[in-house]
Design a protein around this motif. Structure first.
Motif, PDB file in Angstrom:
ATOM      1  N   GLU A 167      -3.416  -2.771  -5.586  1.00  0.00           N
ATOM      2  CA  GLU A 167      -4.229  -1.832  -4.804  1.00  0.00           C
ATOM      3  C   GLU A 167      -3.734  -0.402  -4.970  1.00  0.00           C
ATOM      4  OE1 GLU A 167      -5.831  -1.203  -0.193  1.00  0.00           O
ATOM      5  OE2 GLU A 167      -4.254  -2.681  -0.638  1.00  0.00           O
ATOM      6  N   TRP A 168      -2.410  -0.240  -5.027  1.00  0.00           N
ATOM      7  CA  TRP A 168      -1.858   1.109  -5.109  1.00  0.00           C
ATOM      8  C   TRP A 168      -2.167   1.816  -6.423  1.00  0.00           C
ATOM      9  CZ3 TRP A 168       1.490   1.129  -9.190  1.00  0.00           C
ATOM     10  CH2 TRP A 168       2.142  -0.064  -9.499  1.00  0.00           C
ATOM     11  N   LEU A 169      -2.615   1.062  -7.419  1.00  0.00           N
ATOM     12  CA  LEU A 169      -2.997   1.699  -8.683  1.00  0.00           C
ATOM     13  C   LEU A 169      -4.137   2.687  -8.478  1.00  0.00           C
ATOM     14  CD1 LEU A 169      -2.899  -1.216 -11.305  1.00  0.00           C
ATOM     15  CD2 LEU A 169      -1.426   0.800 -11.234  1.00  0.00           C
ATOM     16  N   TYR A 170      -4.989   2.404  -7.493  1.00  0.00           N
ATOM     17  CA  TYR A 170      -6.142   3.265  -7.244  1.00  0.00           C
ATOM     18  C   TYR A 170      -5.761   4.552  -6.515  1.00  0.00           C
ATOM     19  CZ  TYR A 170      -8.967  -0.506  -8.991  1.00  0.00           C
ATOM     20  OH  TYR A 170      -9.512  -1.457  -9.814  1.00  0.00           O
ATOM     21  N   ASP A 171      -4.526   4.668  -6.080  1.00  0.00           N
ATOM     22  CA  ASP A 171      -3.990   5.925  -5.573  1.00  0.00           C
ATOM     23  C   ASP A 171      -3.133   6.604  -6.628  1.00  0.00           C
ATOM     24  OD1 ASP A 171      -4.980   5.845  -2.842  1.00  0.00           O
ATOM     25  OD2 ASP A 171      -3.554   4.219  -2.497  1.00  0.00           O
ATOM     26  N   ASP A 172      -2.439   5.786  -7.400  1.00  0.00           N
ATOM     27  CA  ASP A 172      -1.459   6.308  -8.344  1.00  0.00           C
ATOM     28  C   ASP A 172      -2.077   6.774  -9.657  1.00  0.00           C
ATOM     29  OD1 ASP A 172       1.529   6.540  -8.947  1.00  0.00           O
ATOM     30  OD2 ASP A 172       0.854   5.311 -10.630  1.00  0.00           O
ATOM     31  N   HIS A 173      -3.119   6.085 -10.107  1.00  0.00           N
ATOM     32  CA  HIS A 173      -3.709   6.365 -11.419  1.00  0.00           C
ATOM     33  C   HIS A 173      -4.904   7.299 -11.261  1.00  0.00           C
ATOM     34  CE1 HIS A 173      -5.183   5.828 -15.473  1.00  0.00           C
ATOM     35  NE2 HIS A 173      -4.161   5.047 -15.761  1.00  0.00           N
TER      36      HIS A 173
ATOM     37  N   SER B  27       0.852  -1.184   0.000  1.00  0.00           N
ATOM     38  CA  SER B  27       0.000   0.000   0.000  1.00  0.00           C
ATOM     39  C   SER B  27       0.891   1.239   0.000  1.00  0.00           C
ATOM     40  CB  SER B  27      -0.905   0.026   1.233  1.00  0.00           C
ATOM     41  OG  SER B  27      -0.127   0.201   2.410  1.00  0.00           O
ATOM     42  N   ALA B  28       0.345   2.365  -0.410  1.00  0.00           N
ATOM     43  CA  ALA B  28       1.123   3.594  -0.483  1.00  0.00           C
ATOM     44  C   ALA B  28       1.700   3.958   0.878  1.00  0.00           C
ATOM     45  CB  ALA B  28       0.247   4.731  -1.005  1.00  0.00           C
ATOM     46  N   THR B  29       0.928   3.728   1.940  1.00  0.00           N
ATOM     47  CA  THR B  29       1.393   4.064   3.289  1.00  0.00           C
ATOM     48  C   THR B  29       2.558   3.188   3.710  1.00  0.00           C
ATOM     49  OG1 THR B  29      -0.847   4.748   3.908  1.00  0.00           O
ATOM     50  CG2 THR B  29       0.708   4.278   5.705  1.00  0.00           C
ATOM     51  N   ALA B  30       2.436   1.881   3.487  1.00  0.00           N
ATOM     52  CA  ALA B  30       3.489   0.951   3.889  1.00  0.00           C
ATOM     53  C   ALA B  30       4.771   1.189   3.110  1.00  0.00           C
ATOM     54  CB  ALA B  30       3.013  -0.483   3.702  1.00  0.00           C
ATOM     55  N   VAL B  31       4.649   1.421   1.817  1.00  0.00           N
ATOM     56  CA  VAL B  31       5.838   1.659   0.993  1.00  0.00           C
ATOM     57  C   VAL B  31       6.515   2.960   1.403  1.00  0.00           C
ATOM     58  CG1 VAL B  31       6.638   2.193  -1.331  1.00  0.00           C
ATOM     59  CG2 VAL B  31       5.050   0.305  -0.970  1.00  0.00           C
ATOM     60  N   ALA B  32       5.726   4.003   1.657  1.00  0.00           N
ATOM     61  CA  ALA B  32       6.301   5.282   2.074  1.00  0.00           C
ATOM     62  C   ALA B  32       7.053   5.136   3.389  1.00  0.00           C
ATOM     63  CB  ALA B  32       5.196   6.329   2.213  1.00  0.00           C
ATOM     64  N   ALA B  33       6.494   4.350   4.308  1.00  0.00           N
ATOM     65  CA  ALA B  33       7.147   4.134   5.598  1.00  0.00           C
ATOM     66  C   ALA B  33       8.452   3.361   5.419  1.00  0.00           C
ATOM     67  CB  ALA B  33       6.212   3.381   6.538  1.00  0.00           C
ATOM     68  N   ALA B  34       8.446   2.347   4.540  1.00  0.00           N
ATOM     69  CA  ALA B  34       9.643   1.553   4.289  1.00  0.00           C
ATOM     70  C   ALA B  34      10.734   2.395   3.647  1.00  0.00           C
ATOM     71  CB  ALA B  34       9.300   0.355   3.403  1.00  0.00           C
ATOM     72  N   VAL B  35      10.352   3.245   2.699  1.00  0.00           N
ATOM     73  CA  VAL B  35      11.319   4.125   2.040  1.00  0.00           C
ATOM     74  C   VAL B  35      11.941   5.079   3.058  1.00  0.00           C
ATOM     75  CG1 VAL B  35      11.588   6.018   0.394  1.00  0.00           C
ATOM     76  CG2 VAL B  35      10.281   3.989  -0.239  1.00  0.00           C
ATOM     77  N   ALA B  36      11.107   5.658   3.926  1.00  0.00           N
ATOM     78  CA  ALA B  36      11.604   6.600   4.931  1.00  0.00           C
ATOM     79  C   ALA B  36      12.565   5.909   5.891  1.00  0.00           C
ATOM     80  CB  ALA B  36      10.424   7.200   5.703  1.00  0.00           C
ATOM     81  N   ALA B  37      12.231   4.685   6.294  1.00  0.00           N
ATOM     82  CA  ALA B  37      13.083   3.940   7.222  1.00  0.00           C
ATOM     83  C   ALA B  37      14.431   3.626   6.597  1.00  0.00           C
ATOM     84  CB  ALA B  37      12.380   2.652   7.656  1.00  0.00           C
ATOM     85  N   GLU B  38      14.429   3.217   5.320  1.00  0.00           N
ATOM     86  CA  GLU B  38      15.695   2.874   4.668  1.00  0.00           C
ATOM     87  C   GLU B  38      16.527   4.122   4.402  1.00  0.00           C
ATOM     88  OE1 GLU B  38      15.277   0.342   1.325  1.00  0.00           O
ATOM     89  OE2 GLU B  38      14.320  -1.269   2.450  1.00  0.00           O
ATOM     90  N   ASP B  39      15.866   5.229   4.072  1.00  0.00           N
ATOM     91  CA  ASP B  39      16.600   6.470   3.861  1.00  0.00           C
ATOM     92  C   ASP B  39      17.256   6.928   5.171  1.00  0.00           C
ATOM     93  OD1 ASP B  39      16.029   6.578   1.214  1.00  0.00           O
ATOM     94  OD2 ASP B  39      14.386   8.016   1.382  1.00  0.00           O
ATOM     95  N   ALA B  40      16.519   6.747   6.262  1.00  0.00           N
ATOM     96  CA  ALA B  40      17.067   7.135   7.563  1.00  0.00           C
ATOM     97  C   ALA B  40      18.274   6.269   7.910  1.00  0.00           C
ATOM     98  CB  ALA B  40      15.990   7.002   8.636  1.00  0.00           C
ATOM     99  N   THR B  41      18.176   4.977   7.636  1.00  0.00           N
ATOM    100  CA  THR B  41      19.289   4.057   7.910  1.00  0.00           C
ATOM    101  C   THR B  41      20.502   4.421   7.070  1.00  0.00           C
ATOM    102  OG1 THR B  41      17.774   2.252   8.435  1.00  0.00           O
ATOM    103  CG2 THR B  41      20.029   1.652   7.858  1.00  0.00           C
ATOM    104  N   ALA B  42      20.271   4.724   5.799  1.00  0.00           N
ATOM    105  CA  ALA B  42      21.375   5.077   4.909  1.00  0.00           C
ATOM    106  C   ALA B  42      22.052   6.362   5.351  1.00  0.00           C
ATOM    107  CB  ALA B  42      20.859   5.210   3.479  1.00  0.00           C
ATOM    108  N   THR B  43      21.241   7.296   5.881  1.00  0.00           N
ATOM    109  CA  THR B  43      21.790   8.586   6.297  1.00  0.00           C
ATOM    110  C   THR B  43      22.647   8.463   7.547  1.00  0.00           C
ATOM    111  OG1 THR B  43      19.884   9.757   5.374  1.00  0.00           O
ATOM    112  CG2 THR B  43      21.190  10.932   7.012  1.00  0.00           C
ATOM    113  N   THR B  44      22.184   7.646   8.503  1.00  0.00           N
ATOM    114  CA  THR B  44      22.887   7.531   9.781  1.00  0.00           C
ATOM    115  C   THR B  44      24.050   6.549   9.763  1.00  0.00           C
ATOM    116  OG1 THR B  44      21.290   5.857  10.518  1.00  0.00           O
ATOM    117  CG2 THR B  44      20.824   8.165  11.071  1.00  0.00           C
ATOM    118  N   THR B  45      23.972   5.549   8.931  1.00  0.00           N
ATOM    119  CA  THR B  45      25.008   4.512   8.924  1.00  0.00           C
ATOM    120  C   THR B  45      25.843   4.492   7.660  1.00  0.00           C
ATOM    121  OG1 THR B  45      23.577   2.814   7.955  1.00  0.00           O
ATOM    122  CG2 THR B  45      23.519   3.077  10.357  1.00  0.00           C
ATOM    123  N   GLY B  46      25.332   5.149   6.618  1.00  0.00           N
ATOM    124  CA  GLY B  46      26.056   5.124   5.352  1.00  0.00           C
ATOM    125  C   GLY B  46      25.867   3.837   4.600  1.00  0.00           C
TER     126      GLY B  46
END
Length: 265
Positions: free
Chosen positions: A168-174, A128-147
């Motif tokens: 399901e996400w097509l109904y948010d994206d399209h 879902s858009a929410t879950a993917v956004a949360a995963a992206v934010a978490a990985e970006d945070a990890t990359a920023t703090t740990t390299g």
């Protein structure tokens, strides 16, 4: 009939724009072939220019990007303007006594090679858009703090093709699908579907039946096709690896001819 210059030719030769008989058709084809042979270099240059226009061009070692013209052509083949119901019923039409529950989303979670398409490397709870956004934010945070890690900006995203899948996400994206989001959700979770087939009746079938099964069908697993055919009494099959899912479109006369011959045996 009226005439006009041959497209793409600097010559003044003309061909009919209205083909009224077999003779006109033969003349038209002959003229095109003649001009093509007379100007092979020009024809090749035009072809290369068209390819560059569609796919873009870049120097040696440079990163090539898809041209906007090419992407517009792809968009025309993948929009939902003329078949909205396809997106809503693509999964539910296969259900009986159970819900689809966004099957494509659930199965995709089992294939890590597709996750970078969403800008993530670790398995999210859903796509879902929410879950993917949360995963992206978490990985970006990890990359920023740990390299470490790549997150959404850690390199080029590979091009992965899904085929005929509805997520399901097509109904948010399209944009055109957004008004149907609630209807899609209700259909995805509907579980009281009636049986699709009467297996007892199929086992007692008396109607002559033939079918062709494609070994490399991208959309229909050959195992399911063979199982389905085995449940229909008297069903004769042709199993072939010569054609794909679009066999009827590409070789309809050959395939239908073979099926009719099988039906008569």
């Amino acid at each position: 009939p009226p005439s006009r210059p041959v497209p793409g030719s600097a010559r003044t030769a003309t061909v009919p724009t209205v083909v009224a008989s077999r003779q006109y058709a033969d003349d038209y084809l002959a003229a095109l072939l003649a001009l093509q042979h007379q100007q092979p270099k020009q024809h090749q240059q035009q072809k290369q220019q068209q390819q560059q226009q569609l796919c873009g061009s870049a120097g040696v070692g440079a990163v090539r990007e898809l041209n906007a013209v090419f992407m517009r052509v792809v968009e025309q083949y993948t929009d939902f303007e003329s078949y909205m119901l396809y997106s809503l019923l693509h999964e539910p039409i296969y259900c009986q006594a159970s819900s689809a529950s966004w099957s494509a989303d659930r199965v995709l979670l089992e294939f890590p090679e597709f996750w970078p398409v969403f800008g993530i490397e670790t398995r999210p709870p859903s796509l879902s858009a929410t879950a993917v956004a949360a995963a992206v934010a978490a990985e970006d945070a990890t990359a920023t703090t740990t390299g470490t890690g790549t997150g959404s900006g850690g390199g080029r995203t590979p091009v992965m093709f899904f085929g005929e899948m509805i997520f399901e996400w097509l109904y948010d994206d399209h944009l055109l699908l957004r008004p149907f989001k609630e209807a899609a959700r209700l259909l995805a979770h509907k579980s009281d579907w009636a049986p699709l087939y009467d297996l007892r009746q199929l086992a007692n079938n008396t109607v002559p039946t033939v079918a062709i099964i494609y070994e490399d069908d991208m959309y229909v697993d050959v195992g399911y096709s063979l199982e389905c055919a085995s449940r229909i009494r008297g069903c004769k099959t042709i199993v072939t690896g010569d054609y794909n899912h679009s066999g009827i479109n590409s070789a309809g006369e050959v395939i239908l001819g073979a099926l009719l011959d099988l039906l008569r045996t």
